[in-house]
Scaffold this active site. Structure first.
Site, PDB file in Angstrom:
ATOM      1  N   GLY A 251      -3.605  20.627 -15.146  1.00  0.00           N
ATOM      2  CA  GLY A 251      -3.501  20.810 -13.713  1.00  0.00           C
ATOM      3  C   GLY A 251      -2.093  20.912 -13.203  1.00  0.00           C
ATOM      4  O   GLY A 251      -1.890  21.081 -11.987  1.00  0.00           O
ATOM      5  N   ASP A 252      -1.090  20.805 -14.083  1.00  0.00           N
ATOM      6  CA  ASP A 252       0.306  20.927 -13.653  1.00  0.00           C
ATOM      7  C   ASP A 252       1.093  21.598 -14.770  1.00  0.00           C
ATOM      8  O   ASP A 252       0.508  22.227 -15.640  1.00  0.00           O
ATOM      9  CB  ASP A 252       0.872  19.550 -13.283  1.00  0.00           C
ATOM     10  CG  ASP A 252       1.967  19.623 -12.214  1.00  0.00           C
ATOM     11  OD1 ASP A 252       2.650  20.656 -12.130  1.00  0.00           O
ATOM     12  OD2 ASP A 252       2.129  18.644 -11.467  1.00  0.00           O
ATOM     13  N   ASP A 253       2.414  21.461 -14.763  1.00  0.00           N
ATOM     14  CA  ASP A 253       3.253  22.219 -15.683  1.00  0.00           C
ATOM     15  C   ASP A 253       2.803  22.051 -17.134  1.00  0.00           C
ATOM     16  O   ASP A 253       2.505  20.944 -17.587  1.00  0.00           O
ATOM     17  CB  ASP A 253       4.712  21.773 -15.567  1.00  0.00           C
ATOM     18  CG  ASP A 253       5.277  21.994 -14.167  1.00  0.00           C
ATOM     19  OD1 ASP A 253       4.865  22.965 -13.501  1.00  0.00           O
ATOM     20  OD2 ASP A 253       6.128  21.195 -13.751  1.00  0.00           O
ATOM     21  N   THR A 284      -2.252  27.225 -16.394  1.00  0.00           N
ATOM     22  CA  THR A 284      -2.099  26.183 -15.392  1.00  0.00           C
ATOM     23  C   THR A 284      -1.983  26.802 -14.015  1.00  0.00           C
ATOM     24  O   THR A 284      -1.608  27.966 -13.865  1.00  0.00           O
ATOM     25  CB  THR A 284      -0.840  25.333 -15.663  1.00  0.00           C
ATOM     26  OG1 THR A 284      -0.683  24.377 -14.605  1.00  0.00           O
ATOM     27  CG2 THR A 284       0.405  26.182 -15.724  1.00  0.00           C
TER      28      THR A 284
END
Length: 469
Positions: A251-253, A284
């Site tokens: 959900g992020d980098d 992502t």
């Protein structure tokens, strides 16, 4: 490279074909290989200490007792803790030096859903507080500090942080402390994390911090696309870090390189340097590779190659802000394919987010010698959104052999950056239009500056052919 079933057969075939076709153009980066057949002279199984793999019995004490017992073998060649098939529920536990934690292919280590099983520890000195909230933070599920020679590996066994409860408390703003990572090793040396599936971390997934000689290989890391701040791998104030042959969908980098936050990172003063990233597939809603925004201790000598990012907001992103100080320099990213990416290159000089009001707004970051080479992309919305800081331009940004199929007009939006380009399509913004060859090779990190005229001519003749994907 291990197969990644969640990637999908078509995308995996595309990536393998692309890496094979481009292998000759890759730079010679070398990482220590961990074959998985290295053995310790002493070994125990977690069941010998009363653990029950039924998914409901809490096994924290079993893990703690087993590792306490194995510590007696640290000076006798080290030891291995074997986790057999089963579902092993546990709270946080600490590793020791000269230890191998080995997971059977059908072993699943489950993080407890009770926050009380994740102890509270001090904040990192380079952050001055928890990353999300002032004060302390929760300890990671698997934790270690001041260790040497630590291996976390197996036969692609699974570590599942069961992070959904943490994500919900974050959204509801009911957290008392900053969420825990799945794996965090601090002030450690000679670390290997390999051949595992890591799922649903409460916060960042793998976090080596203040550590050296860290090898991360053959990981599958997954969390839902809407899970908050579930970064894949975050090297933080660490050096000689090698990340390779991983599939990451979070959900992020996918990768975020950090080195401390504002005045705390400046004071602690430990950079992230000599970071190697190779053969990576990622998806992502955030960035494929991000540097920052916490980079106050400095980031340098980052080499990344053979990357494939798809269904992603940003391909490569550098994030900073007045008050950060520090630097990002000597970054070389090559041989990258992007598919369905909103912004291929994004530089953000006004990211914001400060730990408190005591930062110095005149502490400006220095961003320089950033090279992107052999980049191709399909279904790209914006080629580049590059915004430095007024009076503190990001300098020596070099683009070479970049071909992007872009839908936005204009394709580039640049301010407070300076740099060079050759063989770039669509045509870059005016601030980056000076040619790399023949006069600006020395400003472009890792591009040769001593090619003779014939070599330069060969490169120019090959340019049009290289632009095709």
């Amino acid at each position: 490279m291990r197969s990644h079933p969640v990637l999908g057969y078509g995308l995996l075939v595309l990536f393998v074909f692309w890496v094979t076709a481009n292998r000759a153009s890759s730079s010679s980066l070398h990482c220590k290989r961990y074959g998985g057949d290295e053995t310790r002279p002493h070994s125990v199984t977690i069941t010998e200490f009363g653990a029950v793999g039924d998914g409901t019995t809490l096994n924290t004490k079993a893990f703690q007792n087993a590792i306490f017992y194995l510590n007696s073998f640290a000076d006798k060649g080290g030891a291995e803790l074997f986790v057999p098939a089963g579902r092993w529920l546990t709270g946080s536990f600490n590793l020791i030096s000269h230890l191998t934690l080995w997971l059977h292919k059908d072993a699943v280590v489950l993080g407890s859903t009770d926050p009380a099983d994740w102890p509270i520890i001090d904040p990192l000195p380079s952050y001055g507080r928890g990353r999300e909230l002032p004060g302390n933070r929760h300890k990671s599920l698997i934790f270690g500090s001041n260790l040497t020679d630590v291996v976390i590996t197996g036969e692609n066994g699974t570590i599942d942080g069961q992070g959904s409860g943490w994500w919900q408390r974050f959204r509801n703003k009911t957290l008392d402390y900053t969420r825990p990572h799945l794996i965090e090793l601090m002030n450690s040396n000679e670390v290997v994390i390999s051949n595992l599936t890591l799922l649903n971390s409460p916060f960042w997934t793998v976090h080596p911090v203040y550590s050296s000689h860290v090898t991360i290989q053959n990981l599958t890391i997954r969390a839902p696309p809407n899970s908050p701040n579930t970064d894949g791998i975050d090297p933080d104030s660490s050096d000689h870090v090698c990340i390779e042959d991983c599939y990451i969908s979070t959900g992020d980098d996918v990768i975020a390189i950090k080195s401390g936050w504002d005045e705390y990172g400046i004071c602690y003063g430990r950079p992230s340097t000599k970071i190697t990233i190779r053969r990576l597939v990622g998806e992502t809603r955030s960035s494929g590779i991000a540097i920052g925004s916490e980079m106050s201790g400095g980031v340098s000598d980052v080499h990344a190659e053979d990357l494939f990012f798809y269904n992603t907001n940003n391909g490569i992103r550098i994030k900073s802000s007045p008050g950060r100080g520090g630097y990002v320099r000597n970054v070389y990213v090559s041989n990258v394919s992007l598919l369905n990416v909103t912004t291929a290159f994004r530089f953000t000089g006004l990211y914001g987010e400060h730990p408190d009001d005591h930062y110095d707004p005149n502490a400006l970051p220095k961003i320089e010698r950033i090279t992107f080479k052999d980049i191709r992309g399909k279904s790209i919305t914006v080629a580049g959104l590059m915004q430095g800081i007024e009076g503190d331009a990001f300098g020596d940004i070099c683009l070479y052999n970049v071909n992007l199929q872009v839908s936005a007009s204009p394709p580039w939006n640049c301010s407070n950056v300076k740099g060079y380009s050759d063989f770039v399509s669509p045509q870059p913004c005016e601030l980056l239009e000076q040619c790399v060859f023949p006069d600006h090779c020395s400003e472009c990190y890792h591009l040769s500056s001593d090619d003779d005229d014939e070599q330069r001519n060969q490169k120019r003749r090959k340019g049009a052919r290289l632009l095709s994907w």
